[in-house]
Design a protein around this motif. Sequence first.
Motif, short mmCIF file in Angstrom:
data_model
loop_
_atom_site.label_atom_id
_atom_site.label_comp_id
_atom_site.label_asym_id
_atom_site.label_seq_id
_atom_site.Cartn_x
_atom_site.Cartn_y
_atom_site.Cartn_z
N MET A 269 0.83 -1.20 0.00
CA MET A 269 0.00 0.00 0.00
C MET A 269 0.87 1.26 0.00
N PHE A 270 1.92 1.24 0.80
CA PHE A 270 2.83 2.38 0.89
C PHE A 270 3.51 2.64 -0.45
N PHE A 271 3.96 1.58 -1.10
CA PHE A 271 4.66 1.76 -2.37
C PHE A 271 3.72 2.07 -3.52
N ASN A 272 2.44 1.77 -3.37
CA ASN A 272 1.47 2.25 -4.36
C ASN A 272 1.50 3.78 -4.40
N PHE A 273 1.63 4.36 -3.23
CA PHE A 273 1.73 5.82 -3.14
C PHE A 273 3.09 6.30 -3.64
N LEU A 274 4.17 5.71 -3.12
CA LEU A 274 5.51 6.19 -3.44
C LEU A 274 5.81 6.10 -4.94
N ASN A 275 5.35 5.05 -5.58
CA ASN A 275 5.62 4.89 -7.01
C ASN A 275 4.94 5.98 -7.85
N GLU A 276 3.86 6.54 -7.33
CA GLU A 276 3.17 7.62 -8.04
C GLU A 276 3.90 8.96 -7.89
N ILE A 277 4.54 9.17 -6.73
CA ILE A 277 5.14 10.50 -6.47
C ILE A 277 6.66 10.51 -6.71
N LYS A 278 7.21 9.37 -7.05
CA LYS A 278 8.66 9.25 -7.27
C LYS A 278 9.14 10.30 -8.27
N GLY A 279 10.14 11.07 -7.88
CA GLY A 279 10.71 12.07 -8.77
C GLY A 279 10.01 13.41 -8.76
N THR A 280 8.84 13.49 -8.11
CA THR A 280 8.11 14.76 -8.11
C THR A 280 8.62 15.71 -7.03
N VAL A 281 9.26 15.14 -5.98
CA VAL A 281 9.85 15.95 -4.91
C VAL A 281 11.22 15.36 -4.58
N PRO A 282 12.19 16.20 -4.17
CA PRO A 282 13.51 15.66 -3.84
C PRO A 282 13.51 14.83 -2.56
N GLU A 283 12.60 15.18 -1.62
CA GLU A 283 12.57 14.49 -0.33
C GLU A 283 11.17 14.57 0.25
N ILE A 284 10.72 13.49 0.86
CA ILE A 284 9.41 13.46 1.51
C ILE A 284 9.54 12.76 2.86
N HIS A 285 8.91 13.33 3.88
CA HIS A 285 8.93 12.76 5.22
C HIS A 285 7.57 12.14 5.50
N CYS A 286 7.58 10.88 5.86
CA CYS A 286 6.35 10.09 6.02
C CYS A 286 6.17 9.70 7.48
N MET A 287 5.15 10.27 8.09
CA MET A 287 4.85 9.97 9.49
C MET A 287 3.96 8.73 9.57
N ILE A 288 4.48 7.70 10.21
CA ILE A 288 3.74 6.45 10.36
C ILE A 288 2.76 6.57 11.53
N GLU A 289 1.48 6.37 11.23
CA GLU A 289 0.45 6.37 12.25
C GLU A 289 -0.06 4.94 12.41
N ALA A 290 0.68 4.16 13.16
CA ALA A 290 0.37 2.74 13.36
C ALA A 290 0.41 2.44 14.85
N LYS A 291 -0.37 1.47 15.27
CA LYS A 291 -0.49 1.14 16.69
C LYS A 291 0.85 0.73 17.31
N LYS A 292 1.71 0.14 16.51
CA LYS A 292 2.98 -0.37 17.03
C LYS A 292 4.12 0.64 16.96
N LYS A 293 3.80 1.89 16.67
CA LYS A 293 4.74 3.02 16.79
C LYS A 293 6.09 2.75 16.12
N ASP A 294 7.19 2.83 16.91
CA ASP A 294 8.52 2.64 16.30
C ASP A 294 8.73 1.21 15.81
N GLU A 295 8.05 0.26 16.43
CA GLU A 295 8.16 -1.12 15.97
C GLU A 295 7.60 -1.25 14.55
#
Length: 321
Positions: A269-295
């Motif tokens: 699911m994550f790479f479905n997004f990344l493959n669409e935006i690849k090359g459109t920005v030099p850098e992107i910061h992705c905040m993970i909102e998952a129950k297991k936090k840093d894990e």
Amino acid sequence: MTIVRLGYVAMSMELKNASPSKTMTFAAFQKIADREAAIRKLERIALTNLENTHRLLKHNAFSEVHFYRMTSRLIPLANHEAILDWDYMKPLKEKLSEIGDFASKHNMRLDFHPDHFVVLNTSDLEVLKNSLKTLKMHYLLLKGMKIDPTHRCVLHVGGNYNDTEQSLERFIENWMDVPRGIQKMIMLENDDTSFTLDDTLYLCEKLGIPLVFDYHHHLAHHQNINWEENWDRVVATWKDSTLPIKMHISSPKSETEYRHHSNYVDVNMFFNFLNEIKGTVPEIHCMIEAKKKDEALFTLMEEIRHRDDVEIIDGSSFSLK
């Protein structure tokens, strides 16, 4: 080439006894007969939360994590109407400075996401007043850490009140009453029930606010499923920011509980997004909102290491080939 950096929210599943959200109820505060002693206890709790935040940042530095969302519950009962005379910043000054110095030394991006009761499009003046008071606290915390508050606080648009158009216009009206320093601090996020990407873009473009795109929220609630058609507009909302574009990533708990966050992030699911935006920005910061936090972050990175369409940079970063 696009560099991707991952972050996580507030708590660590690996670091034990390090909660940055220890609290005290007002009922417990009132039970302490000596008011000064009660305030000193609040200060000790706040300092414990900041010390645990510092421990979490050390954990992040060791793990090569450069992006972290601090909890908005660092200071218990901050701005409570019964103790407005409490200058909570004074006893925290030294520790806040240490945290800011550490984050700067390790080139960490820190930000906040205040709780849902911070609503800027409300018609209730008391709710608006309390929302601004809470945002001021976030502003003061960032200043205490010597962090430029600009674009460090992500909010939802607010309540829909059964009228999307009127609710959007009320946000614009109330925005004029928001102090300039706090305006500059804010980013807006599309949500999963009330305000779509299109709605949020309308406000962001009109008011000059960066948009934090939440991919999961968009899939759950949208006018046009094809978010890619608006991606250039999302990127443009960041044109005046010194920070890389930010987005939120999470995965549905299940098909029947689609809006709820899963424990981990679905790498496909994550790479479905990344493959669409690849090359459109030099850098992107992705905040993970998952129950297991840093894990969840570490698990995701372990899966990403096995892919042949990335180059690993460090413990939380990679570039898209």
